[in-house]
Design an enzyme around this catalytic site. Structure first.
Site, PDB file in Angstrom:
ATOM      1  N   LYS A 181       0.832  -1.198   0.000  1.00 33.47           N
ATOM      2  CA  LYS A 181       0.000   0.000   0.000  1.00 33.47           C
ATOM      3  C   LYS A 181       0.870   1.253   0.000  1.00 33.47           C
ATOM      4  CE  LYS A 181      -3.945  -1.874   2.615  1.00 33.47           C
ATOM      5  NZ  LYS A 181      -4.987  -1.618   1.601  1.00 33.47           N
ATOM      6  N   ARG A 207     -10.401 -11.554   1.585  1.00 36.21           N
ATOM      7  CA  ARG A 207     -11.233 -12.625   1.031  1.00 36.21           C
ATOM      8  C   ARG A 207     -10.507 -13.965   1.025  1.00 36.21           C
ATOM      9  NH1 ARG A 207     -11.822  -9.259  -4.440  1.00 36.21           N
ATOM     10  NH2 ARG A 207     -11.546  -7.616  -2.874  1.00 36.21           N
TER      11      ARG A 207
HETATM   12  N1  BES Z   1      -8.310  -3.856   4.266  1.00 36.75           N
HETATM   13  C1  BES Z   1      -8.408  -3.396   2.932  1.00 36.75           C
HETATM   14  C2  BES Z   1      -9.686  -2.616   2.669  1.00 36.75           C
HETATM   15  C3  BES Z   1      -9.729  -1.237   3.261  1.00 36.75           C
HETATM   16  C4  BES Z   1      -8.984  -0.212   2.715  1.00 36.75           C
HETATM   17  C5  BES Z   1     -10.547  -0.972   4.314  1.00 36.75           C
HETATM   18  C6  BES Z   1      -9.046   1.065   3.255  1.00 36.75           C
HETATM   19  C7  BES Z   1     -10.636   0.287   4.854  1.00 36.75           C
HETATM   20  C8  BES Z   1      -9.862   1.314   4.327  1.00 36.75           C
HETATM   21  C9  BES Z   1      -8.390  -4.570   1.977  1.00 36.75           C
HETATM   22  O1  BES Z   1      -7.622  -5.639   2.358  1.00 36.75           O
HETATM   23  C10 BES Z   1      -7.847  -4.056   0.703  1.00 36.75           C
HETATM   24  O2  BES Z   1      -6.714  -3.703   0.663  1.00 36.75           O
HETATM   25  N2  BES Z   1      -8.677  -4.018  -0.315  1.00 36.75           N
HETATM   26  C11 BES Z   1      -8.290  -3.542  -1.570  1.00 36.75           C
HETATM   27  C12 BES Z   1      -8.888  -4.476  -2.567  1.00 36.75           C
HETATM   28  C13 BES Z   1      -8.370  -4.305  -3.947  1.00 36.75           C
HETATM   29  C14 BES Z   1      -6.904  -4.665  -4.026  1.00 36.75           C
HETATM   30  C15 BES Z   1      -9.207  -5.189  -4.824  1.00 36.75           C
HETATM   31  C16 BES Z   1      -8.846  -2.132  -1.741  1.00 36.75           C
HETATM   32  O3  BES Z   1      -9.931  -1.845  -1.226  1.00 36.75           O
HETATM   33  O4  BES Z   1      -8.174  -1.311  -2.354  1.00 36.75           O
HETATM   34 MN    MN Z   2      -5.600  -5.416   1.720  1.00 32.24          MN
END
Ligand code: BES
Ligand code: MN
Ligand code: ZN
Length: 501
Positions: free
Chosen positions: A280, A354
């Site tokens: 990230k 997931r």
């Molecule tokens: N934990 C995150 C989702 C999230 C992001 C929750 C910011 C709250 C605030 C999750 O694991 C994630 O990183 N999701 C990605 C999915 C994408 C790679 C398909 C996202 O939401 O960007």
């Molecule tokens: Mn994630």
């Protein structure tokens, strides 16, 4: 905090403070009117002189009001009488509590529970007042060396109800509100804990301490070795880049008859989500300590259920794991064989929730559940869709979705349903495996739910995406304790406990 209910008139109260409402513009509520009369117009005089308009949330603290037995009177602006809705009611209570806590009244008698809130009864008003009080007094000071707590904090609050007949529901409302707040507060504590302390083993300790504190609760754990035997390769892959062992904690509340099919709650417990190899961006990455908010919500709900000793069997699963980049970490391109036997092509290691949940969802088949609800900070897309006001609810079973929306409405813990139509499923197509873990830019929350739906064929299932609701960002950063109120309400409804008796 000590709560009680009473049915009395304001001029007879002998307390450190008595709290009454004033509507906009400068209109006394019936209770304020009573105080005004015995004080020979003291309050209406102040209003006439412009000290308080009555706008929602305005506060005016008075000392030694003539002929009033209580030391102080707190006048609380309630806005326009016709516009007083649920949200405003909760905000007014929270603001009132803050004011009382900071102005030296260690006890108070509050008449705001007599305000008319459209469509809501005394039970709701008292319960929400208890929950709003506990929520607004919550602090997380465990890791501060200087605590900075108020010198004379509020300790005791009496909520007034209009008639003696309503004392019983008032007492039930306090009992339920306290149980929900206690669970929500545990959720906040665990979620706020930093990721160098709160790791999967910490979640397991929390599960064990529930088991130690409540007779109805037992706990067990599945470690990495056992996961390997079970074929939970997808779950294991996510944790492989971390030095913290993945641990799936399982909490049983045995409140119903033996053999009754349990309701299963599965919480995403990513104690830190760096994104893994698909790392990230740095900004705000600290907030990914909250990626275990689902597990924290399940833990808190289990505590509420145990507090109320609900006559129903409930199992809570905390899917603990940490997503880190490392030489051993899983990568984009990897193909994983899940516990269900289905294969998944990893296109992004940041879509890890997931991958952990799918194996946990297969694992819980062994409990032959009545139904399964998973709770997860699953997608940033959910924040894009709903912001931070509503939890995203997705389900392939309409009656369950309606039941959950109903619980959400009752508990004023907002949720909004998104569809899980088959049309979205093809976004997960993979040229190499059964499907991918990435659905593309469109409808990201829904395609995540589509992914999970492929692992939930053996039971009725709902998914709650709490990415926007589990915590607040910004200067008031902190866990919210959601969705404990909604889930607890769902389980209270399921167990048939009533507002009175
Ligand atoms: N934990 C995150 C989702 C999230 C992001 C929750 C910011 C709250 C605030 C999750 O694991 C994630 O990183 N999701 C990605 C999915 C994408 C790679 C398909 C996202 O939401 O960007
Ligand atoms: Mn994630
Ligand atoms: Zn995540």
């Amino acid at each position: 905090m000590e709560f009680s209910v009473k049915s009395g008139s304001p001029e007879k109260q002998r307390s450190a403070c008595i709290v009454v409402g004033v509507f906009e513009p400068r209109r006394l509520t019936a209770v304020a009117e009573q105080l005004d009369e015995i004080s020979e117009g003291y309050i209406s005089n102040l209003l006439r002189r412009g000290d308080l308009e009555g706008k929602a949330g305005q506060m005016l603290l008075l000392h030694h009001v003539p002929n009033v037995l209580s030391e102080r009177v707190l006048l609380v602006g309630c806005g326009k009488e016709r516009e007083l809705d649920e949200r405003q009611y909760k905000q007014i209570i929270a603001k009132t509590i803050q004011t009382l806590n900071e102005t030296g009244s260690m006890e108070a008698v509050c008449f705001l529970t007599e305000l008319h809130v459209k469509g809501r009864d005394t039970y709701w008003k008292v319960r929400q007042a208890v929950e709003a009080t506990q929520d607004s007094l919550y602090t997380f000071l465990q890791l501060k060396t200087k605590k900075g707590e108020p010198r004379r904090p509020l300790r005791k609050i009496v909520f007034n109800v209009p008639t003696r007949r309503e004392l019983t529901v008032g007492e039930r409302a306090i009992e339920h509100g306290l149980a929900v707040s206690k669970g929500a507060s545990l959720t906040k504590d665990v979620a706020n804990m930093p990721p160098n302390i709160c790791n999967p083993a910490y979640l397991w300790e929390q599960a064990q301490s529930l088991a130690a504190n409540y007779d109805s609760i037992t706990a067990e754990v599945v470690n990495e070795e056992q996961m390997a035997e079970l074929g939970m390769n997808s779950y294991l892959a996510v944790g492989r880049g971390s030095d913290n062992e993945s641990l799936m904690s399982i909490i049983h509340h045995n409140g119903g008859p033996e053999g009754q099919a349990p309701i299963v709650l599965v919480g995403k417990g990513l104690t830190f989500d760096s994104g893994g190899i698909s790392i990230k961006p740095g900004e705000g990455m600290d907030e990914m300590k909250y990626d275990m908010g689902g597990a924290a919500g399940v833990l808190g709900t289990m505590q509420t259920v145990a507090e109320l000793n609900l006559p129903v069997n409930v199992i809570g699963v905390l899917a603990g794991c940490e997503n880190m980049p490392d030489g051993k970490a899983y990568r984009p391109g990897d193909i994983l064989t899940t516990m269900s036997g289905q294969t998944v092509e990893v296109l992004n290691t940041d879509a890890e929730g997931r991958l952990v949940l799918c194996d946990a969802l297969t694992y819980v088949e062994r409990f032959e559940p009545e139904l399964v609800i998973d709770v997860a900070t699953l997608t940033g897309a959910c924040i894009v869709a709903l912001g931070s006001h509503a939890t995203g609810l997705m389900s392939t079973h309409n009656p369950l979705a309606h039941e959950l929306l109903n619980a959400s409405e009752q508990s004023s813990d907002r949720a909004w349903r998104l569809p899980v139509w088959d049309e979205y499923q093809e976004q997960l197509d993979s040229p190499f495996a059964d499907f991918t873990n990435l659905g593309g830019r469109a409808a990201g929350s829904i395609t995540a739910a589509c992914f999970l739906s492929r692992f939930t064929k053996k039971y009725n299932w709902a998914h709650m995406d709490i990415a926007g609701t589990a915590w607040r960002s910004g200067k008031n950063k902190g866990a919210t304790g959601r969705p404990v109120p909604m889930l607890s309400q769902f389980l209270m409804n399921r167990s048939g406990i009533k507002q009175e008796d």
